[in-house]
Design a protein around this motif. Structure first.
Motif, short mmCIF file in Angstrom:
data_model
loop_
_atom_site.label_atom_id
_atom_site.label_comp_id
_atom_site.label_asym_id
_atom_site.label_seq_id
_atom_site.Cartn_x
_atom_site.Cartn_y
_atom_site.Cartn_z
N GLU A 2 14.13 13.77 4.16
CA GLU A 2 13.10 13.91 5.20
C GLU A 2 11.99 14.85 4.75
OE1 GLU A 2 12.71 15.27 9.90
OE2 GLU A 2 14.64 15.43 8.86
N HIS A 3 12.35 15.94 4.10
CA HIS A 3 11.37 16.94 3.66
C HIS A 3 10.34 16.33 2.71
CE1 HIS A 3 9.93 20.99 2.61
NE2 HIS A 3 9.92 20.59 1.36
N HIS B 98 19.95 22.15 4.68
CA HIS B 98 19.74 21.71 3.30
C HIS B 98 20.59 20.51 2.91
CE1 HIS B 98 18.54 26.09 3.14
NE2 HIS B 98 17.46 25.49 2.65
N ARG B 99 21.01 19.71 3.86
CA ARG B 99 21.77 18.51 3.51
C ARG B 99 20.87 17.52 2.77
NH1 ARG B 99 22.87 19.22 8.87
NH2 ARG B 99 21.60 17.38 9.36
N GLU C 297 20.19 14.59 3.64
CA GLU C 297 19.33 13.98 4.66
C GLU C 297 18.07 14.81 4.89
OE1 GLU C 297 22.61 14.50 4.80
OE2 GLU C 297 23.54 13.33 6.42
N ASN C 298 18.24 16.12 4.89
CA ASN C 298 17.10 17.01 5.12
C ASN C 298 16.13 16.97 3.94
OD1 ASN C 298 19.73 19.01 6.21
ND2 ASN C 298 18.25 18.13 7.65
#
Length: 223
Positions: A142-143, A135-136, A138-139
């Protein structure tokens, strides 16, 4: 409505011991960008090599381009307007660092009073109700298939944060229910001290988008 997207880069992960080295504030009034603040902050120690590698920030950049910590603290005070909404990813972390910076230069009781009159929003808590681990920031970028971001630089993270919040709203318009609510991993507990104006709640792992009836604000009890 006044919304402040904010992010910090720091010398480490321990508020009160480590220091803010970059602070970014993006201020929007009724949807219009009215202020953009992005400054390095001078410190009286050498940066850890891992922080230089992670952020690209160097001792020379802080010395030559940075502002005094006192000036950064004063800037934060001017932006802490009553009822404004301050948004970060893992807000507890950034809030702790801001709090520790402010109390070096201002009365602690006054600081807590100002912080309590602001509304706090944590996109990490929201994102944990929307998608599986990890859950950063960055994620989340991207999500939601957003443009590439130069992560670990405060201003770029703050800009990405704004775009992510927009996507979270589009996906499900329940953002207001997360105001002043920080979820935490039951395995590790709350990071640092708790603020009385924040509700902290256990947020166990869930792999995917939770049904609206099961989102954290609907299921918690104050702790």
């Amino acid at each position: 409505m006044r919304i402040v997207y904010f992010d910090t880069e720091t010398t480490g992960v321990k508020p009160g011991k480590d220091h803010i080295i970059e602070l970014a504030l993006l201020v929007y009034d009724d949807g219009k960008l009215t202020e953009e603040y992005d400054e390095f902050i001078q410190i009286d120690e050498k940066l850890p090599s891992k922080i230089v590698e992670l952020t690209g920030i160097t001792d020379e950049m802080l010395k030559d381009e940075g502002v005094a910590a006192k000036d950064a603290a004063a800037k934060i005070i001017t932006v802490l307007k009553k009822d404004s909404v301050w948004v970060a990813h893992n807000t507890q972390f950034d809030l702790l660092f801001i709090y520790n910076l402010l109390k070096e230069y201002f009365d602690e009781e006054d600081i807590l009073d100002k912080l309590s009159k602001v509304k706090w929003l944590d996109t990490l808590t929201i994102f944990k109700d929307r998608a599986g681990y990890p859950h950063r920031l960055e994620n989340m970028v991207e999500h939601y298939k957003l443009e590439d971001v130069r992560f670990h630089r405060a201003i770029d993270d703050a800009r990405a944060l704004k775009e992510c919040l927009r996507e979270l709203k589009v996906e499900r318009n329940d953002i207001k229910e997360y105001v002043n609510l920080f979820g935490y991993n039951p395995k590790y507990g709350v990071t640092g001290e708790k603020f009385q104006f924040i509700t902290y709640a256990r947020q166990p792992y869930f792999n995917g988008l939770k049904a609206y009836r099961n989102i954290l604000p609907k299921t918690i009890k104050e702790e």
